[in-house]
Design a protein around this motif. Structure first.
Motif, PDB file in Angstrom:
ATOM      1  N   TRP A  15       0.860  -1.272   0.022  1.00 48.91           N
ATOM      2  CA  TRP A  15       0.078  -0.020   0.048  1.00 48.91           C
ATOM      3  C   TRP A  15       0.905   1.462   0.041  1.00 48.91           C
ATOM      4  O   TRP A  15       0.681   2.204  -0.779  1.00 48.91           O
ATOM      5  CB  TRP A  15      -1.185  -0.057   1.288  1.00 48.91           C
ATOM      6  N   HIS A  16       2.047   1.055   0.892  1.00 49.11           N
ATOM      7  CA  HIS A  16       2.889   2.461   0.819  1.00 49.11           C
ATOM      8  C   HIS A  16       3.420   2.622  -0.516  1.00 49.11           C
ATOM      9  O   HIS A  16       3.784   3.479  -1.071  1.00 49.11           O
ATOM     10  CB  HIS A  16       3.856   2.268   1.794  1.00 49.11           C
ATOM     11  N   LEU A  17       4.085   1.582  -1.113  1.00 48.73           N
ATOM     12  CA  LEU A  17       4.603   1.704  -2.328  1.00 48.73           C
ATOM     13  C   LEU A  17       3.545   1.941  -3.480  1.00 48.73           C
ATOM     14  O   LEU A  17       3.985   2.799  -4.517  1.00 48.73           O
ATOM     15  CB  LEU A  17       5.099   0.408  -2.766  1.00 48.73           C
ATOM     16  N   LEU A  18       2.318   1.836  -3.261  1.00 51.01           N
ATOM     17  CA  LEU A  18       1.334   2.415  -4.228  1.00 51.01           C
ATOM     18  C   LEU A  18       0.915   3.756  -3.863  1.00 51.01           C
ATOM     19  O   LEU A  18       0.297   4.424  -4.897  1.00 51.01           O
ATOM     20  CB  LEU A  18      -0.042   1.471  -4.082  1.00 51.01           C
ATOM     21  N   GLY A  19       1.519   4.247  -2.803  1.00 55.54           N
ATOM     22  CA  GLY A  19       1.354   5.699  -2.779  1.00 55.54           C
ATOM     23  C   GLY A  19       0.194   6.093  -1.610  1.00 55.54           C
ATOM     24  O   GLY A  19      -0.081   7.228  -1.428  1.00 55.54           O
ATOM     25  N   PHE A  20      -0.455   5.182  -0.892  1.00 52.94           N
ATOM     26  CA  PHE A  20      -1.201   5.569   0.082  1.00 52.94           C
ATOM     27  C   PHE A  20      -0.699   5.799   1.344  1.00 52.94           C
ATOM     28  O   PHE A  20       0.540   5.618   1.599  1.00 52.94           O
ATOM     29  CB  PHE A  20      -2.024   4.136   0.381  1.00 52.94           C
ATOM     30  N   GLU A  21      -1.384   6.821   2.271  1.00 51.91           N
ATOM     31  CA  GLU A  21      -0.734   7.415   3.248  1.00 51.91           C
ATOM     32  C   GLU A  21      -0.288   6.383   4.367  1.00 51.91           C
ATOM     33  O   GLU A  21       0.731   6.138   5.064  1.00 51.91           O
ATOM     34  CB  GLU A  21      -1.524   8.294   3.694  1.00 51.91           C
ATOM     35  N   SER A  22      -1.411   5.657   4.586  1.00 47.49           N
ATOM     36  CA  SER A  22      -1.459   4.762   5.866  1.00 47.49           C
ATOM     37  C   SER A  22      -2.102   3.525   5.399  1.00 47.49           C
ATOM     38  O   SER A  22      -3.057   3.540   4.663  1.00 47.49           O
ATOM     39  CB  SER A  22      -2.086   5.228   7.151  1.00 47.49           C
ATOM     40  N   CYS A  23      -1.747   2.343   6.065  1.00 49.95           N
ATOM     41  CA  CYS A  23      -2.384   0.967   5.828  1.00 49.95           C
ATOM     42  C   CYS A  23      -2.781   0.408   7.003  1.00 49.95           C
ATOM     43  O   CYS A  23      -2.192   0.465   8.073  1.00 49.95           O
ATOM     44  CB  CYS A  23      -1.801   0.053   4.876  1.00 49.95           C
ATOM     45  N   LEU A  24      -3.920  -0.404   7.142  1.00 48.99           N
ATOM     46  CA  LEU A  24      -4.339  -0.762   8.364  1.00 48.99           C
ATOM     47  C   LEU A  24      -3.316  -2.196   8.995  1.00 48.99           C
ATOM     48  O   LEU A  24      -3.189  -2.218  10.004  1.00 48.99           O
ATOM     49  CB  LEU A  24      -5.585  -1.734   7.914  1.00 48.99           C
ATOM     50  N   GLY A  25      -2.475  -2.678   7.998  1.00 48.45           N
ATOM     51  CA  GLY A  25      -1.622  -3.648   8.549  1.00 48.45           C
ATOM     52  C   GLY A  25      -0.449  -3.322   9.069  1.00 48.45           C
ATOM     53  O   GLY A  25      -0.176  -3.823  10.087  1.00 48.45           O
ATOM     54  N   CYS A  26       0.105  -2.083   8.539  1.00 51.82           N
ATOM     55  CA  CYS A  26       1.088  -1.321   9.187  1.00 51.82           C
ATOM     56  C   CYS A  26       0.942  -1.125  10.515  1.00 51.82           C
ATOM     57  O   CYS A  26       1.358  -1.109  11.409  1.00 51.82           O
ATOM     58  CB  CYS A  26       1.576  -0.419   8.109  1.00 51.82           C
ATOM     59  N   GLY A  27      -0.344  -0.495  10.896  1.00 49.66           N
ATOM     60  CA  GLY A  27      -1.108   0.161  11.871  1.00 49.66           C
ATOM     61  C   GLY A  27      -1.064  -1.046  12.881  1.00 49.66           C
ATOM     62  O   GLY A  27      -0.665  -1.121  14.031  1.00 49.66           O
ATOM     63  N   LEU A  28      -1.609  -2.104  12.398  1.00 47.86           N
ATOM     64  CA  LEU A  28      -1.341  -3.449  13.110  1.00 47.86           C
ATOM     65  C   LEU A  28      -0.166  -3.773  13.823  1.00 47.86           C
ATOM     66  O   LEU A  28       0.010  -4.026  14.911  1.00 47.86           O
ATOM     67  CB  LEU A  28      -2.241  -4.592  12.607  1.00 47.86           C
ATOM     68  N   GLY A  29       0.908  -3.718  12.804  1.00 51.67           N
ATOM     69  CA  GLY A  29       2.338  -4.088  13.240  1.00 51.67           C
ATOM     70  C   GLY A  29       2.709  -3.164  14.369  1.00 51.67           C
ATOM     71  O   GLY A  29       3.287  -3.603  15.397  1.00 51.67           O
ATOM     72  N   HIS A  30       2.632  -1.791  14.031  1.00 49.17           N
ATOM     73  CA  HIS A  30       2.921  -1.043  15.164  1.00 49.17           C
ATOM     74  C   HIS A  30       2.295  -1.286  16.501  1.00 49.17           C
ATOM     75  O   HIS A  30       2.653  -1.139  17.588  1.00 49.17           O
ATOM     76  CB  HIS A  30       2.743   0.605  14.710  1.00 49.17           C
ATOM     77  N   SER A  31       0.919  -1.658  16.235  1.00 45.67           N
ATOM     78  CA  SER A  31       0.147  -1.721  17.454  1.00 45.67           C
ATOM     79  C   SER A  31       0.485  -2.910  18.174  1.00 45.67           C
ATOM     80  O   SER A  31       0.740  -2.969  19.606  1.00 45.67           O
ATOM     81  CB  SER A  31      -1.470  -2.001  16.943  1.00 45.67           C
ATOM     82  N   ILE A  32       0.781  -4.224  17.750  1.00 43.55           N
ATOM     83  CA  ILE A  32       1.420  -5.419  18.016  1.00 43.55           C
ATOM     84  C   ILE A  32       2.657  -5.161  18.792  1.00 43.55           C
ATOM     85  O   ILE A  32       2.870  -5.449  20.007  1.00 43.55           O
ATOM     86  CB  ILE A  32       1.536  -6.322  17.249  1.00 43.55           C
ATOM     87  N   SER A  33       3.464  -4.279  18.299  1.00 49.57           N
ATOM     88  CA  SER A  33       4.771  -3.896  18.682  1.00 49.57           C
ATOM     89  C   SER A  33       4.823  -3.379  19.931  1.00 49.57           C
ATOM     90  O   SER A  33       5.557  -3.543  20.856  1.00 49.57           O
ATOM     91  CB  SER A  33       5.651  -2.913  17.653  1.00 49.57           C
ATOM     92  N   SER A  34       3.789  -2.011  20.050  1.00 47.97           N
ATOM     93  CA  SER A  34       3.926  -1.320  21.077  1.00 47.97           C
ATOM     94  C   SER A  34       3.162  -2.158  22.344  1.00 47.97           C
ATOM     95  O   SER A  34       3.419  -1.974  23.463  1.00 47.97           O
ATOM     96  CB  SER A  34       3.283   0.118  20.951  1.00 47.97           C
ATOM     97  N   ALA A  35       2.238  -2.919  21.994  1.00 47.85           N
ATOM     98  CA  ALA A  35       1.666  -3.694  23.092  1.00 47.85           C
ATOM     99  C   ALA A  35       2.720  -4.542  23.719  1.00 47.85           C
ATOM    100  O   ALA A  35       2.551  -4.775  24.793  1.00 47.85           O
ATOM    101  CB  ALA A  35       0.684  -4.580  22.478  1.00 47.85           C
ATOM    102  N   PHE A  36       3.567  -5.146  22.982  1.00 48.94           N
ATOM    103  CA  PHE A  36       4.668  -6.123  23.702  1.00 48.94           C
ATOM    104  C   PHE A  36       5.611  -5.301  24.357  1.00 48.94           C
ATOM    105  O   PHE A  36       6.068  -5.731  25.223  1.00 48.94           O
ATOM    106  CB  PHE A  36       5.261  -6.715  22.410  1.00 48.94           C
ATOM    107  N   HIS A  37       5.657  -3.845  24.069  1.00 47.25           N
ATOM    108  CA  HIS A  37       6.623  -3.096  24.623  1.00 47.25           C
ATOM    109  C   HIS A  37       5.796  -2.384  26.045  1.00 47.25           C
ATOM    110  O   HIS A  37       6.359  -1.675  26.851  1.00 47.25           O
ATOM    111  CB  HIS A  37       7.093  -1.704  23.950  1.00 47.25           C
ATOM    112  N   GLY A  38       4.245  -2.583  26.192  1.00 45.85           N
ATOM    113  CA  GLY A  38       3.898  -2.474  27.316  1.00 45.85           C
ATOM    114  C   GLY A  38       3.030  -0.831  27.300  1.00 45.85           C
ATOM    115  O   GLY A  38       2.403  -0.421  28.061  1.00 45.85           O
ATOM    116  N   HIS A  39       3.048  -0.394  25.896  1.00 45.78           N
ATOM    117  CA  HIS A  39       2.211   0.958  25.672  1.00 45.78           C
ATOM    118  C   HIS A  39       0.945   0.522  25.212  1.00 45.78           C
ATOM    119  O   HIS A  39       0.565   0.353  24.153  1.00 45.78           O
ATOM    120  CB  HIS A  39       2.823   1.863  24.959  1.00 45.78           C
ATOM    121  N   TRP A  40      -0.225   0.188  26.122  1.00 46.90           N
ATOM    122  CA  TRP A  40      -1.240  -0.271  25.839  1.00 46.90           C
ATOM    123  C   TRP A  40      -2.223   0.819  25.022  1.00 46.90           C
ATOM    124  O   TRP A  40      -2.815   0.495  24.016  1.00 46.90           O
ATOM    125  CB  TRP A  40      -2.152  -0.627  26.929  1.00 46.90           C
TER     126      TRP A  40
END
Lengths: 143, 117
Positions: free
Chosen positions: A74-99
């Motif tokens: 999606w990023h390569l196609l030029g969209f600003e944000s994508c749901l999957g990337c948000g999910l990745g960041h979300s999982i990552s920060s959840a693992f770091h404890g920032h709920w």
């Protein structure tokens, strides 16, 4: 970056293990190298579980705010944000404890961790029980 | 004596081995019963692959729901197939996914037929 790595790993694993793909514990089928094919089979049959496991571990060690060059289509196609990337960041920060940040990135983040964990366990569990059942069937019929 | 691969010639590979293993001691009638039931309930790997590739167009996760994995299906649907990565993984892995469903089904049908007797 992690997704690129994972996909590559998956494809390599897949191509190399095609030869031993048919080695089921069947009476009529004898593989020349039982031990090796067993290990490869263990990897291939649980391929999905290994994939989710590696991605979860990599996400756990990724700094949640990192915005490096991505493999995201999606990023390569030029969209600003994508749901999957948000999910990745979300999982990552959840693992770091920032709920709360996790929830802001993607509300499904924690749910995703739970679902993926359940899926990993169920893949291992299903394959294990099936192998055992299959062995039992062959054993019973040989008697 | 009819063989299982004569009744279901379209099934191949590991799935066939499993079925042969399962139906080794079946009688003719039972084998035919098994074949009819299994065939109607079975999922075709090709269908799963096509539905997976539909995910590239934005409707990801239909194949997961079809394979009785509702949780994964919902997760895929709302995240665009985990940013398309999950879709690609499933496109690589579609045989294994379908096999997991089908062999479970085979066991179920086997138990069903045995209970009947």
């Amino acid at each position: 970056m992690w997704c690129l790595l994972n996909t590559f790993f998956a494809c390599v694993l897949r191509t190399f293990s095609k030869k031993t793909f048919l080695s089921l514990p069947c009476k009529d089928f004898k593989s020349d190298d039982g031990m090796k094919s067993g290990i490869v089979r263990f990897f291939v049959h649980n391929f999905e579980a290994w994939f989710w496991l590696t991605s979860l571990i990599l996400l756990a060690f990724m700094p949640p705010e990192s915005t490096q060059t991505t493999f995201c289509v999606w990023h390569l196609l030029g969209f600003e944000s994508c749901l999957g990337c948000g999910l990745g960041h979300s999982i990552s920060s959840a693992f770091h404890g920032h709920w709360i940040t996790s929830f802001k990135f993607h509300p499904l983040g924690l749910v995703a961790i739970a679902i993926l964990t359940i899926r990993i366990v169920s893949v291992f569990n299903q394959n294990y029980t099936f192998e055992r059942l299959n062995k039992k069937f062959t054993h019973d019929k040989n008697l | 004596m009819t063989k299982i691969y004569e009744l279901m010639p379209d099934i191949q590979g590991e799935e066939m081995l499993i079925l042969q293993n399962l139906c080794r001691d079946y009688s003719e009638e039972k084998l035919r019963n098994f074949a009819t039931i299994y065939r109607t309930r079975r999922k075709d790997p090709l269908l799963i692959l096509v539905l997976t590739l539909v995910g590239l167009a934005g409707f990801a996760g239909i194949h997961r729901i079809l394979l009785n994995q509702i949780g994964m299906g919902i997760l895929y649907f709302f995240t665009g197939g985990l940013c398309l990565i999950g879709t690609i993984v499933d496109a690589v892995n579609y045989q294994q996914l379908t096999l997991q469903f089908n062999r479970r089904l085979a066991m179920e049908v086997h138990q069903l037929l045995n209970r009947e007797v």
